[in-house]
Design an enzyme around this catalytic site. Structure first.
Site, PDB file in Angstrom:
ATOM      1  N   LYS A   1       0.941  -1.058   0.018  1.00 50.36           N
ATOM      2  CA  LYS A   1       0.125   0.055   0.019  1.00 50.36           C
ATOM      3  C   LYS A   1       0.851   1.341  -0.065  1.00 50.36           C
ATOM      4  CE  LYS A   1      -4.066  -2.239   2.387  1.00 50.36           C
ATOM      5  NZ  LYS A   1      -5.009  -2.246   3.534  1.00 50.36           N
TER       6      LYS A   1
ATOM      7  N   TYR B   1     -12.237  -1.917  -3.720  1.00 51.19           N
ATOM      8  CA  TYR B   1     -12.739  -2.127  -2.302  1.00 51.19           C
ATOM      9  C   TYR B   1     -14.351  -1.971  -2.299  1.00 51.19           C
ATOM     10  CZ  TYR B   1      -8.169  -2.406   0.153  1.00 51.19           C
ATOM     11  OH  TYR B   1      -7.127  -2.918   0.933  1.00 51.19           O
TER      12      TYR B   1
ATOM     13  N   ASN C   1      -1.994   0.370   6.595  1.00 56.67           N
ATOM     14  CA  ASN C   1      -1.470  -0.636   7.243  1.00 56.67           C
ATOM     15  C   ASN C   1      -0.498  -1.565   6.371  1.00 56.67           C
ATOM     16  OD1 ASN C   1      -3.628  -1.775   5.666  1.00 56.67           O
ATOM     17  ND2 ASN C   1      -4.726  -2.800   7.309  1.00 56.67           N
TER      18      ASN C   1
ATOM     19  N   HIS D   1      -2.365  -5.411   1.341  1.00 58.61           N
ATOM     20  CA  HIS D   1      -3.463  -5.931   1.228  1.00 58.61           C
ATOM     21  C   HIS D   1      -3.178  -7.306   0.951  1.00 58.61           C
ATOM     22  CE1 HIS D   1      -7.425  -7.253  -0.378  1.00 58.61           C
ATOM     23  NE2 HIS D   1      -6.628  -7.737  -1.440  1.00 58.61           N
TER      24      HIS D   1
ATOM     25  N   GLU E   1      -9.608 -10.642  -7.882  1.00 53.12           N
ATOM     26  CA  GLU E   1      -8.432  -9.548  -7.668  1.00 53.12           C
ATOM     27  C   GLU E   1      -7.455  -9.589  -8.553  1.00 53.12           C
ATOM     28  OE1 GLU E   1      -9.725  -8.953  -3.059  1.00 53.12           O
ATOM     29  OE2 GLU E   1      -7.814  -9.308  -3.383  1.00 53.12           O
TER      30      GLU E   1
HETATM   31  P1  RTP Z   1      -7.105  -6.208   3.339  1.00 49.30           P
HETATM   32  O1  RTP Z   1      -8.467  -6.188   2.742  1.00 49.30           O
HETATM   33  O2  RTP Z   1      -6.771  -4.633   2.890  1.00 49.30           O
HETATM   34  O3  RTP Z   1      -6.170  -7.076   2.986  1.00 49.30           O
HETATM   35  O4  RTP Z   1      -7.342  -5.927   4.865  1.00 49.30           O
HETATM   36  P2  RTP Z   1      -8.142  -6.868   5.846  1.00 49.30           P
HETATM   37  O5  RTP Z   1      -8.777  -8.042   4.885  1.00 49.30           O
HETATM   38  O6  RTP Z   1      -7.376  -7.440   6.990  1.00 49.30           O
HETATM   39  O7  RTP Z   1      -9.146  -5.774   6.422  1.00 49.30           O
HETATM   40  P3  RTP Z   1     -10.587  -5.479   5.869  1.00 49.30           P
HETATM   41  O8  RTP Z   1     -11.643  -5.462   6.921  1.00 49.30           O
HETATM   42  O9  RTP Z   1     -10.840  -6.299   4.658  1.00 49.30           O
HETATM   43  O10 RTP Z   1     -10.321  -3.814   5.386  1.00 49.30           O
HETATM   44  C1  RTP Z   1      -9.760  -3.511   4.463  1.00 49.30           C
HETATM   45  C2  RTP Z   1      -9.004  -2.130   4.697  1.00 49.30           C
HETATM   46  O11 RTP Z   1      -9.575  -1.125   5.165  1.00 49.30           O
HETATM   47  C3  RTP Z   1      -8.927  -0.367   6.125  1.00 49.30           C
HETATM   48  N1  RTP Z   1      -9.560  -0.117   7.570  1.00 49.30           N
HETATM   49  N2  RTP Z   1      -9.607   0.874   7.972  1.00 49.30           N
HETATM   50  N3  RTP Z   1     -10.132   2.850   9.883  1.00 49.30           N
HETATM   51  C4  RTP Z   1     -10.648   1.542  10.190  1.00 49.30           C
HETATM   52  O12 RTP Z   1     -11.203   1.288  11.264  1.00 49.30           O
HETATM   53  C5  RTP Z   1     -10.453   0.601   9.218  1.00 49.30           C
HETATM   54  N4  RTP Z   1     -10.719  -0.620   9.178  1.00 49.30           N
HETATM   55  C6  RTP Z   1     -10.243  -0.955   7.969  1.00 49.30           C
HETATM   56  C7  RTP Z   1      -7.468  -1.099   6.080  1.00 49.30           C
HETATM   57  O13 RTP Z   1      -6.693  -0.563   5.450  1.00 49.30           O
HETATM   58  C8  RTP Z   1      -7.940  -2.384   5.914  1.00 49.30           C
HETATM   59  O14 RTP Z   1      -6.846  -3.086   5.493  1.00 49.30           O
HETATM   60 MG    MG Z   2      -9.917  -7.462   3.349  1.00 51.10          MG
END
Ligand code: RTP
Ligand code: MG
Length: 140
Positions: free
Chosen positions: A11, A51, A114, A117, A128
């Site tokens: 990212k 997203y 973070n 992804h 994807e």
């Molecule tokens: P990713 O899809 O990016 O691999 O991350 P992930 O599965 O661990 O988390 P996900 O729940 O799918 O959330 C996607 C991305 O959204 C951002 N996020 N921000 N501010 C917040 O509370 C929050 N929560 C999620 C993060 O960049 C997360 O990786």
């Molecule tokens: Mg995710």
């Protein structure tokens, strides 16, 4: 188990801090092979399309802004159990909860910014990968 492929993004927070190589090394050290890789700069609309599953979440707009704020490195990772293995190497979404030695524990700045992804299931991995790469760009 057969070889599996997953989709990964390094990212903008990580490319900005010159961490592409350090993150790629974590993938390779875990036995994942980088079979496609490109550095691109998404528009906000492209980030929003990628997203869209999160479009109803309160952080969606911030997430799209962030993903379009600088270059990303889109990659396809291949290996045994690649989807689960990649998510293990990434660590928890919130770096405060991520296990020591994971990418997010070592590099992520916040729950939003973070560093990486990774696809969460075989169907999303397939979608994807196809969103970012043509078959000719995947070199196993
Ligand atoms: P990713 O899809 O990016 O691999 O991350 P992930 O599965 O661990 O988390 P996900 O729940 O799918 O959330 C996607 C991305 O959204 C951002 N996020 N921000 N501010 C917040 O509370 C929050 N929560 C999620 C993060 O960049 C997360 O990786
Ligand atoms: Mg995710």
């Amino acid at each position: 188990m057969a070889l599996e492929r997953t989709f990964s993004i390094i990212k903008p927070d990580a490319t900005k801090r010159n961490l592409t190589g350090a993150i790629a090394k974590k993938f390779e050290d875990a036995g994942l092979r980088i079979v496609a890789s490109k550095r691109i700069h998404l528009t906000k609309a492209q980030a929003g399309e990628f997203y869209k599953v999160h479009s109803a979440r309160p952080f969606y707009d911030e997430l799209c802004e962030f993903m379009a704020s600088g270059p990303i490195v889109a990659q396809v990772l291949e290996g045994e159990n690649a989807i689960a293995k990649n998510r293990e190497v990434m660590g928890a979404t919130n770096p405060a909860d991520a296990e020591a030695g994971t990418i997010r524990a070592d590099f992520a700045e916040s729950v939003g910014e973070n560093s990486v992804h990774g696809s969460d299931a075989p169907e999303t991995a397939k979608e994807e990968i196809a969103y970012f790469f043509s078959g000719l760009e995947l070199v196993g």
